[in-house]
Scaffold this motif. Structure first.
Motif, short mmCIF file in Angstrom:
data_model
loop_
_atom_site.label_atom_id
_atom_site.label_comp_id
_atom_site.label_asym_id
_atom_site.label_seq_id
_atom_site.Cartn_x
_atom_site.Cartn_y
_atom_site.Cartn_z
N ARG A 156 37.41 -4.22 -32.19
CA ARG A 156 37.02 -3.45 -33.38
C ARG A 156 35.50 -3.40 -33.49
O ARG A 156 34.93 -3.55 -34.54
CB ARG A 156 37.67 -4.04 -34.62
CG ARG A 156 39.18 -4.01 -34.51
CD ARG A 156 39.82 -3.72 -35.82
NE ARG A 156 41.17 -3.24 -35.64
CZ ARG A 156 42.00 -3.01 -36.66
NH1 ARG A 156 41.61 -3.22 -37.88
NH2 ARG A 156 43.20 -2.54 -36.44
N TYR A 182 34.99 1.29 -31.89
CA TYR A 182 35.93 1.50 -32.99
C TYR A 182 35.21 2.04 -34.23
O TYR A 182 35.68 2.96 -34.91
CB TYR A 182 36.64 0.18 -33.33
CG TYR A 182 37.45 0.24 -34.60
CD1 TYR A 182 38.65 0.95 -34.64
CD2 TYR A 182 37.01 -0.37 -35.77
CE1 TYR A 182 39.40 1.03 -35.80
CE2 TYR A 182 37.75 -0.29 -36.94
CZ TYR A 182 38.94 0.40 -36.94
OH TYR A 182 39.67 0.48 -38.10
N SER A 207 35.82 5.59 -36.02
CA SER A 207 36.16 5.72 -37.44
C SER A 207 35.22 6.71 -38.13
O SER A 207 35.66 7.51 -38.96
CB SER A 207 36.07 4.35 -38.13
OG SER A 207 36.94 3.44 -37.51
N PHE A 258 43.53 6.69 -31.24
CA PHE A 258 43.11 5.28 -31.23
C PHE A 258 43.92 4.50 -30.18
O PHE A 258 45.06 4.12 -30.42
CB PHE A 258 43.32 4.65 -32.61
CG PHE A 258 42.24 4.99 -33.59
CD1 PHE A 258 40.99 4.37 -33.53
CD2 PHE A 258 42.45 5.94 -34.58
CE1 PHE A 258 39.98 4.69 -34.43
CE2 PHE A 258 41.44 6.25 -35.49
CZ PHE A 258 40.21 5.63 -35.42
N ASN A 264 42.43 1.81 -28.87
CA ASN A 264 41.61 0.60 -28.74
C ASN A 264 42.39 -0.65 -29.04
O ASN A 264 41.99 -1.74 -28.66
CB ASN A 264 40.41 0.67 -29.69
CG ASN A 264 40.82 0.80 -31.14
OD1 ASN A 264 41.57 1.71 -31.49
ND2 ASN A 264 40.38 -0.11 -31.98
N SER A 293 39.72 6.83 -28.10
CA SER A 293 38.97 5.63 -28.49
C SER A 293 39.48 4.45 -27.68
O SER A 293 40.58 3.96 -27.88
CB SER A 293 39.18 5.40 -29.99
OG SER A 293 38.93 4.08 -30.34
N ASP A 336 42.83 -1.01 -41.24
CA ASP A 336 41.45 -1.46 -41.08
C ASP A 336 41.41 -2.94 -41.44
O ASP A 336 42.17 -3.41 -42.30
CB ASP A 336 40.55 -0.64 -42.01
CG ASP A 336 39.08 -0.96 -41.82
OD1 ASP A 336 38.42 -0.22 -41.09
OD2 ASP A 336 38.59 -1.96 -42.41
#
Lengths: 483, 483
Positions: free
Chosen positions: A24, A28, A32, A43, A45, A428, B106
């Motif tokens: 993250r 990341y 975002s 995503f 990741n 990502s 998140d």
């Protein structure tokens, strides 16, 4: 002028400042931002199946809904919505609690669920398991953090971690102030684990005054996707026994297997099969979770760890650590119960459960293949097959001009590549440097989780970007970089 | 002979070894044993309302059931079970997620819920709140641990904690290797907070080379049950500003108020009312949770923290720490959303919500009274009224003979008393020594949570035990101990 902050960035805990967590991290955060600006982001990741469209298993959600709202069961119309076995299961789980899902459980988790986990482990491995040695945790990450915190006393305590590794380990070791001792997986040997290298690393660490106290291994591998053979596990156990090292077995991907040559076998089973002294002396902590497998219930934060050959007083100390946070979340514990005891043949919900879970696993197997083949069709990319887990970790031979361009922007070359990929395609990923890689090699990690109908398009976008990138930095027919 | 364990009790992390956590300590463990043997135990050791019969609020459980099992909403019969506003709310929360409750959010929590929390704080305090400065956590304990970990660099960093205190603080400060700097609440002044004592403690700590960087206060108090006045909070804020200290405001009992003289007022509101420099400079972290209030949803592990005047780069560091555990559990986040935005007048579910929550709060208010009066009717016991929170913390004047008897068994006198109480009545409390108390005084903490119809019997059992205990150790008309 305002006074300097107490919590200024240069006066916080130094271990936190030094800590890096790439999953993250920069990529990341950039993804975002782009998403906020309206760009469509894929995503990949983090292994987060539901975020990429995987549906939850119906039975588990029926049971948890009933556990959260038991009054639904009192309604004479309950059977419109809920099969009888889901109702029975919800009643069983509620009987494990004292006050339903809103009450704290014991800090190790509900005794009933821990018993169900022990029964599952007995069925899986063929050896008894003690519920008192099973701790439920808010996700496996939490359990890993507690164990590392228990193990590490200061910066002279070392923990062997595979490189590439899942950065939970490097980050947590840094956080609790220990030293990561790397051992390298062999990409050429399908990311196999080389016990000779392990021995060398231990000798080297000791020469630096490090006491190597723990070894992390991830089977199936993250980010590398390999499945360890029984022979490899035996060597590892012998090594830990000889060297007096606690084993941390990250086995969270044990249900995610995409080949038939090497089915998953747990470290505990191998160790028990080996008999004494290994079965009685090697200190082993094994982790499993509902976040992975075909459950993919990441958001529920349900997991367990099993302690084998750990000193009883140390088990008490771990209990004390767990008790400060009072209890793991109880809904997540129910998911653990469901995972270790899914519907069985003959039960009402079995056909649907079986169909749903099979569909997910078979699709993942096909996606593992599509993705690996896709990467191998790209210019300057080679990629081992994803035998298990949820990731692909292709090696990217970057042209010298790309490495130079990255340097100019102050980025690591793989970060530079992944950022360009993100901006161009919305895909990502996480740069290999976030996991560790052999000096001078470059990788990225992507999950195999984009939905199956999306997958060809994702790989087309990827190949398009990559091949253009390579043309840009080495010309249409340029020589490969020397790596 | 088997080799010595790597994880032997004397070779684990020394901070863990030294850590004490009484809420689930010796008394709790003994109570669990007795329960296993079939004895009926009344667990009042921990604020766990549902375990003692409090029912969850129907609306919240309807919404969470729908969020877990969205397919229920597709059914044409959905309205048999679920009011339209619960369905609407579930759809709203699902729209906050990317993939439902099974997907990681998140690491700070779902942006939609953080926005709802910010709106709630704006309504509560009358000052804007920024969703980017709100972090959702797996229970408030988790947030507290992260903050203390960020704040404390080594044993020279001190954090002021009230005595008596909730032992989460002492345990976590020990765990992360800092120093607890005690300040004493004044039992005679209704457990009020004495800023003069705070100043003395800071001076004394500095003389020992401690840098006091943080101050914890708990309002309403745990275990002491007092509500701080606005004037008291203002003094505290001035003190922290002068002394350059970060404030950790444990406000998890803000809904649990049992008197009308001092309604809850948040530290943030007081600080903002004070204006500059306080409103712009005092670094404040405030905690709240769904575990307490009339929700009592402990098992869901939902909570948030709000950061005020914290350096933006430090906020990023906290984000990084949170990201290692990937995300707080998502169902718990939904409960936070429900808590900060319950049904409003005019909505279908409002009457029921209002009735249920009022019934709980009013009953808690009556129970606070029954319990305090009950304790004050006991021989050798005095007890301040529980103005807020969930606990009663009576002072027990132990006869010298009892203190001597305790010594003989190797127990602290209050532990001795609480164990005897447990064995005789099944009432499981926590000795005052677990929270800290003035030298030579003895207390216990009990929750006010036994159900209202159980309460007279609990107090009768207690009085019976206590008065017999006192007779046994000082004779039927013996003189009180000198304390």
């Amino acid at each position: 002028m305002a006074p300097k902050k107490v919590l200024a960035p240069d006066t916080i805990n130094g271990n936190i400042k030094k800590m890096v967590y790439a999953v993250r991290g920069e990529l990341y955060i950039r993804a975002s931002e782009l998403q906020k600006q309206g760009k469509k982001i894929i995503f990949t990741n983090v292994g987060n199946p539901h975020a990429l469209g995987q549906k939850p298993l119906t039975f588990s959600r029926q049971v948890i809904a009933l556990c959260q709202a038991p009054f639904l069961m009192d309604d004479p119309n309950a059977d419109i919505f809920f099969p009888a076995d889901a109702i029975a299961r919800a009643k069983q789980y509620l009987s494990y609690t004292s006050g339903g899902l809103g009450a704290y459980s014991d800090s190790r988790g509900l005794p009933g669920i821990r018993k169900d986990v022990a029964d599952f482990l007995m069925r899986r491995d063929g050896y008894p398991s003690d519920p008192e040695l099973i701790f439920l945790t808010d996700g496996a990450s939490k359990g890993v953090a507690q164990l590392l915190n228990l193990l590490i006393r200061d910066e002279k305590d070392g923990v062997l971690c595979p490189i590439p590794q899942y950065p939970l380990y490097s980050a947590t070791i840094q956080l609790v102030g220990g030293t990561l001792v790397p051992y390298y997986l062999s990409e050429e040997a399908g990311w196999g684990l080389d016990v000779q290298d392990l021995k060398r690393q231990v000798v080297e660490a000791r020469m630096k005054g490090i006491t190597v106290r723990g070894l992390v291994f991830i089977n199936p591998g993250n980010p590398t996707g390999q499945c360890l053979s029984e022979a490899n596990l035996r060597e590892l156990i012998q090594f830990c026994h000889e060297e007096h090292i606690v084993m941390l077995a990250d086995e969270v991907y044990q249900l995610n297997i995409y080949q038939d040559e090497r089915p998953f076998v747990s470290a505990k089973k191998v160790m028990m099969d080996m008999g004494p002294p290994y079965s009685r002396e090697v200190e082993l902590v094994s982790f499993h979770t509902v976040s992975k497998g075909f459950w993919g219930e990441c958001g529920q934060r349900g997991a367990y760890l099993e302690l084998t050959n750990i000193h009883p007083k140390t088990v008490d100390e771990l209990y004390k650590v767990a008790s400060i946070a009072l209890s793991p979340n109880v809904p997540g514990q129910i998911f653990v119960g469901l995972m270790v005891n899914p519907p069985k043949p003959g039960e009402i919900s079995y056909p649907r459960y079986s169909e749903e879970s099979k569909a997910i696993l078979e699709s993942l197997r096909r996606r593992a293949r599509i993705m690996t083949d896709g990467f191998n069709s790209c210019r300057n990319i080679t990629c081992n097959f994803t035998e298990g887990a949820m990731y692909s970790f292709p090696k990217i031979k970057l042209p010298q001009a790309a490495i130079a361009a990255a340097k100019q922007t102050g980025k690591a070359p793989d970060v530079f590549y992944c950022l360009k990929l993100l901006e161009a395609t919305g895909i990502s990923t996480v740069p290999g440097s976030g996991f560790g890689q052999k000096e001078g090699t470059f990788h990225l990690r992507t999950t195999i989780l984009p939905s199956e109908d999306q997958m060809p398009e994702v790989m087309r976008l990827f190949k398009n970007f990559n091949d253009n990138f390579m043309s840009q930095y080495e010309g249409p027919s340029g020589a490969l970089s020397k790596l």
